[in-house]
Design an enzyme around this catalytic site. Structure first.
Site, PDB file in Angstrom:
ATOM      1  N   LYS A   1     -14.968   2.055 -54.864  1.00 15.40           N
ATOM      2  CA  LYS A   1     -14.519   2.021 -56.251  1.00 15.40           C
ATOM      3  C   LYS A   1     -15.563   2.606 -57.205  1.00 15.40           C
ATOM      4  O   LYS A   1     -15.205   3.203 -58.230  1.00 15.40           O
ATOM      5  CB  LYS A   1     -14.168   0.582 -56.649  1.00 15.40           C
ATOM      6  CG  LYS A   1     -12.903   0.045 -55.975  1.00 15.40           C
ATOM      7  CD  LYS A   1     -11.686   0.905 -56.288  1.00 15.40           C
ATOM      8  CE  LYS A   1     -10.377   0.241 -55.898  1.00 15.40           C
ATOM      9  NZ  LYS A   1      -9.209   1.113 -56.145  1.00 15.40           N
TER      10      LYS A   1
ATOM     11  N   TYR B   1     -15.546  -1.907 -50.307  1.00 14.82           N
ATOM     12  CA  TYR B   1     -14.620  -1.768 -51.434  1.00 14.82           C
ATOM     13  C   TYR B   1     -15.371  -1.410 -52.722  1.00 14.82           C
ATOM     14  O   TYR B   1     -14.971  -0.509 -53.470  1.00 14.82           O
ATOM     15  CB  TYR B   1     -13.855  -3.079 -51.597  1.00 14.82           C
ATOM     16  CG  TYR B   1     -12.887  -3.128 -52.754  1.00 14.82           C
ATOM     17  CD1 TYR B   1     -11.619  -2.563 -52.649  1.00 14.82           C
ATOM     18  CD2 TYR B   1     -13.224  -3.785 -53.935  1.00 14.82           C
ATOM     19  CE1 TYR B   1     -10.720  -2.636 -53.701  1.00 14.82           C
ATOM     20  CE2 TYR B   1     -12.334  -3.864 -54.987  1.00 14.82           C
ATOM     21  CZ  TYR B   1     -11.082  -3.289 -54.869  1.00 14.82           C
ATOM     22  OH  TYR B   1     -10.198  -3.360 -55.920  1.00 14.82           O
TER      23      TYR B   1
END
Length: 304
Positions: free
Chosen positions: A177, A173
């Site tokens: 991002k 993640y």
């Protein structure tokens, strides 16, 4: 005479708009006069298919309030789905002004337990799911500019504090991002001459991705200001997607509750130049000395 709404006449796509932040963004844009394409694949927290159609529900909610909205249930992490997304806006409303990339989900694991499928799945939806709609919209806007119909277009991407500072247990993640921030900077530089502004937000709010992982901090208060309400993030997203944000591009904003922060990324800190090649021992000694004059890195925290 009533005041003109901030997004009156604009056509806005919001991905991942069936719940949480995306739903809040879609409703906020509609309240400011925008016509919406509400995209959501309708999957669970892990990215697997769910039975309901949240995109349709949000579109119906907007229409019931007197707004204009159409649902799109395609997979925007595929070239076909991204093309269909932009085509839906053009076929329905005849134009596209703003793209809000918001879709995502979690598959959290510590690095030693993070398998390839979990890495690929998160990268696919977050990073590829930003790239493909952005590429499709950018191609349309570039064609418009070349045809003499200069757009006043906006893209708002969704990064995270995890992408800016890292987050334990979220290697996939956090990397995705962080990639979204870099993609934002490149797209802003490339598309500015075509009348397109590209910015990113790093929001903190109560969503399906955060309310379980951070139950204590994300819980709604019994009274007073609900700082974690996802609707708190949407006003900045609406402004960034409107013509009122003229001249703002290539920026990252952290937003939480009533706070908005302009994030300032990597920039040179303490430096030393020997003017020749270092030995490994010299390089190490110099690096340690430079670190004594450098700022301490920010805290590593969870998904935002």
């Amino acid at each position: 005479m009533s005041a003109r709404l901030l997004c009156e006449g604009r056509v806005v796509i919001v991905t991942g708009a069936g719940r949480g932040l995306g739903r809040a963004h879609a409703l906020a844009y509609a309240a400011e006069g925008a016509r919406l394409v509400v995209n959501d694949l309708g999957v669970g927290l892990d990215g697997l298919p769910a039975a309901d159609s949240p995109a349709r529900q949000v579109a119906e909610e907007i229409r019931a309030a007197g707004g204009e909205a159409v649902a799109h249930g395609g997979d925007i992490a595929t070239a076909e789905g991204a093309a269909s997304l932009v085509r839906t806006a053009l076929d329905t409303y005849g134009r596209l002004d703003t793209l809000v990339n918001n879709a995502g989900f979690l598959r959290d694991r510590m690095l030693v337990n993070l398998d390839e499928d979990d890495w690929d799945a998160v990268m696919r939806v977050h990073l590829k799911g930003h790239f493909l709609p952005l590429r499709q919209a950018a191609a349309h806007w570039r064609a418009e500019a070349k045809a003499g119909r200069a757009p006043d277009a906006r893209v708002v991407n969704t990064s995270s504090g995890a992408g800016l500072l890292g987050s334990v247990g979220q290697g996939n993640y956090s990397a995705a991002k962080a990639g979204i921030v870099a993609l934002t900077l490149v797209a802003a530089a490339e598309m500015e001459r075509h009348g397109v502004q590209v910015n990113a937000i790093a929001p903190a709010a109560r969503t399906r991705m955060t309310e379980r992982t951070f139950a204590d901090t994300m819980a709604a208060p019994g009274s007073g200001f609900d700082a974690m309400d996802p609707g708190n993030v949407s006003p900045l997203v609406v402004w960034l997607g409107s013509a009122a944000s003229a001249g703002v591009t290539g920026r990252v904003f952290e937003t939480e509750g009533g706070r908005i922060t302009v994030m300032e990324g990597w920039r040179p800190g303490p430096s030393a130049d020997k003017g020749a090649r270092w030995t490994p021992a010299e390089a190490g000694e110099t690096a340690r000395e430079l670190l004594t004059r450098a700022e301490t890195p920010g805290a590593v925290y969870g998904a935002r």
